[in-house]
Design an enzyme around this catalytic site. Sequence first.
Site: not given
Ligand code: SAH
Ligand code: SF4
Length: 364
Positions: A111, A118, A164, A219, A295
């Site tokens: 991404c 993330c 992604g 959000l 997580n």
């Molecule tokens: N890119 C999109 C979809 C993929 S991520 C987005 O950001 O919405 C799907 C969800 O997982 C999103 O709400 C993201 O913020 C959340 N997420 C990412 N990393 C995370 C983590 N380490 N622990 C919990 N949720 C996480």
């Molecule tokens: Fe990409 Fe969604 Fe992860 Fe943000 S939370 S880096 S937009 S996959």
Amino acid sequence: MRVNLLNLDRSGLADFLTGIGEKPFRAGPLLRWMHLFGERDFSRMTDLSKALREKLPELAEIRPPELVSEEVSDDGTRKWLLEVGGGNRIETVFIPEDDRGTLCVSSQVGCTLACTFCSTGRQGFNRNLTSAEIVGQLWWANRALGRNPRGERIISNVVLMGMGEPLLNLDSVLPALRVMLDDFGYGLSRRRVTLSTSGLVPQLERLREACPVALAVSLHAPNDALRDRIVPINRKYPLAELLEACRRYIASAPRDYVTFEYVMLRGVNDTAAHARELLDLVRDVPCKFNLIPFNPFPDAGYERSTPTDIARFRDILAQAGLVVTVRKTRGDDISAACGQLAGEVVDRTRRSERLAAMSERGGG
Ligand code: SAH
Ligand code: SF4
């Protein structure tokens, strides 16, 4: 080169058929063979004309990504690792629940948006997935899971919440969505397909016009200062614009609310004051909240909020009349939980290199 038919939705298939001198209405039966029955061998598609069955293998193929492995977690969560070429691997996760079965699908290898909490964002970016690679995740999972004794499909819901940002790959995501919704594809209703985005305003408008499905928006913060820091795309599309886009989207959406996802980061965005600020922020947007306990992954630099803090946050929102759920953490033991999907990204953006200079590289 042969055309990979998994890239095409019904109208794309109809065009392909017309192009090879066939009747476009064969698109329906072809879709049904490929997706409903998971068939790859044209010679077994017995209700197509013999001439078409013989012609297709020369011109076309049905090629999902290659299956590398399948893992099953103690809680029934399953994860498939798929090879998409060039050393890149993506992950797809199935989460069974009492009343539904949800498949979490990836849309990109890595991404570009680099949200700080993330794991996918940490790994950098290689490329967009093709429609065949997006739908191919469902193709494999559906083939592995099949139907329950009542004849219903085990996969009742799809969420684009894997690796992604789906709105940065709409050219491939849209045909894939249409196949998911097609009665001869996966027959899912628009309400049962959810796209999750970190909030790209113009692309949200395009989705609304082209193929509105249920919407989840990440959000994660109640004000721009904090959101700028943890979801960097906020600097381009700040909260006021994003919430306005959500309101517009709801007018055409299959559900009359947006789901706001909110990752619970200890001491960062999880205080009572944050919860109250959030209530103010979303006052005019019909919404539900999904709180996601963070997580962890190696060198994340964040911790999960405590259960007490999560409960307090939830109660403040709920007492104001909002519907709030706290996401159960599933598939921990196979690193299949939200934001832990790592796959293998051959990073072309050099982000992982730059980050590695600061700390060890993260990964699920
Ligand atoms: N890119 C999109 C979809 C993929 S991520 C987005 O950001 O919405 C799907 C969800 O997982 C999103 O709400 C993201 O913020 C959340 N997420 C990412 N990393 C995370 C983590 N380490 N622990 C919990 N949720 C996480
Ligand atoms: Fe990409 Fe969604 Fe992860 Fe943000 S939370 S880096 S937009 S996959």
